[in-house]
Structure formats: C-alpha cells, structure tokens
Design a protein around this motif. Structure first.
Motif: not given
Length: 243
Positions: A34-39, A50-53, A58-63
C-alpha cells in the motif's frame, strides 16, 4: 509475501477508504503493498508493505521497485487516491487548484499504471478505480474535483479497452458521500456544523461507511462473479425512485 499468496497493490492505502480496502484484501488472503503520501502510517497493518508515493510527482520508481521485489502474481490493483477541492465556484477557483487536482486525482492513475502495467498484464490483474458520484451529480462549488474525477473515469474506461487483450479487467466504483474524517472536513468547509444531522438528511438517512465501499471494491477485485465485467462504473447511491 509468503508462498503462492497473490499480491494486491493499494494506491492511496493510508486514507480512510484505503485503510479499509487494505484490511478487506488481507481478509481475502492477499498480500498487500500500500502507498502513503507524506508521513508513514503510525499504525501500519501487520503484514502490509508500505511505500511512499506522491501521485502528483509523476514518479513511481519506488512503487515499481517494491512491487518488482515480490515475485508473486499481481492480482489486484486499487487506485484510491483523491484530494478535495476548496468548494469555490469555478469563477473563483485558481487555475493552480484545477492543475493540482488533475495531477493527483487523474494523472496519478497514469503514473501508477505505467509503473505496474507489465506485472498486472502478466497476472491478468483486476484494476479497481475509486471515483465519486460527484461526476453524475456535478453540484455547484466543486468544479475542480468533479472535473478531475470525470477525467479519472475517462482514463479508467480507456484502460478497460486497451488492457482487455491482456486479460486485465478495469472497473470503477463511484460512491456517494462516505462517512470519514475527510468528508467531515469538507462538510465543514461548506458550512455544515451538525454532521450527524447532515448525514440523517441524506436520502438513505445516513452516509456510506468505508467498510461498505471496501466490500464492493474487494468484490470487484476478487469475486469470480465480476470476472466478465470490464469498463463498468458501479455508482453506490441511494435512489428510492421518489421524486
């Protein structure tokens, strides 16, 4: 993810609906990224990666890297990202707000799908896109949000046609008002001071719950009865037929 456990990816997993979707999919036996944005979520679900996104980047490299690190079949992708508008009339809404909502609510799907498409095709995955009934209602003072969700639905229905030959199924769920902290913040911006009374005044006498929405998403993503469907918009509204 252990053994032959299928994988689900929930984009926007840290929101109220997203958290409920994560729980629903884990109940159905899927491993979840699952992705989260910020904290980072303060109480991450056990067993969920958990992965930041940032949908606007426009960048989903980490995902992409997180998903590619798991060899299991990618069976379900849920796009549950959404940011609200300022509830101003179109004439008073800055162009920056329109651009930001389009970047997150609509183009975020493009960014995520381009990162996940190859794995989703390999697994004949199901993509469930969370829109809003505001597209049907198009109420005043919500132009930026409504337009961004309309664009999101158009992209999802286009993907349904493009990805069908790969065995991928793409469907949209568009709920009416869902009881959540974000909904209460939005209602406050609109001047609603008695949330309970507002919910009671809705056609069903209440708002949807996040669990109800997650249950439908889980069905669209997992249940065999939905295997035939693609390019479908499921609008969760209460319409008694009374006029």
């Amino acid at each position: 993810m252990g053994g032959g456990q299928d994988l689900a990816v929930v984009i926007g997993g840290s929101g109220a609906i997203g958290r409920s979707v994560v729980a629903e999919l884990r109940t159905r036996g899927l491993g979840v990224i699952a992705t989260h944005h910020g904290q980072h979520p303060s109480d991450p679900d056990a067993g969920t990666g958990w992965v930041p996104f940032n949908a606007a980047s426009g960048d989903a490299t980490g995902l992409r890297a997180a998903v590619d690190a798991v060899p299991n079949r990618l069976a379900v992708v849920v796009f549950a990202v959404g940011v609200p508008s300022s509830k101003r009339p179109v004439a008073d809404t800055p162009g920056e707000e329109f651009a930001r909502l389009f970047a997150v609510n609509a183009l975020g799907l493009v960014t995520a799908w381009q990162a996940l498409a190859a794995r989703a095709r390999a697994g004949a995955a199901r993509l469930v896109v969370v829109s809003s009934d505001t597209v049907r209602v198009a109420g005043a003072g919500n132009g930026a949000y409504t337009a961004s969700k309309a664009a999101l639905e158009a992209l999802a229905l286009t993907l349904a046609k493009e990805e069908a030959r790969h065995g991928v199924r793409v469907n949209v769920i568009a709920p009416s008002l869902v009881a959540s902290p974000q909904a209460e913040q939005i209602l406050a911006v609109k001047g609603v001071t008695d949330i309970g009374a507002h919910y009671a005044g809705l056609p069903a006498g209440r708002a949807l719950t996040v669990q109800e929405v997650a249950g439908v998403i889980g069905g669209l993503g997992c249940d065999p009865v939905w295997d035939y469907a693609t390019g479908t918009v499921v609008r969760l509204v209460f319409d008694s037929g009374a006029r």
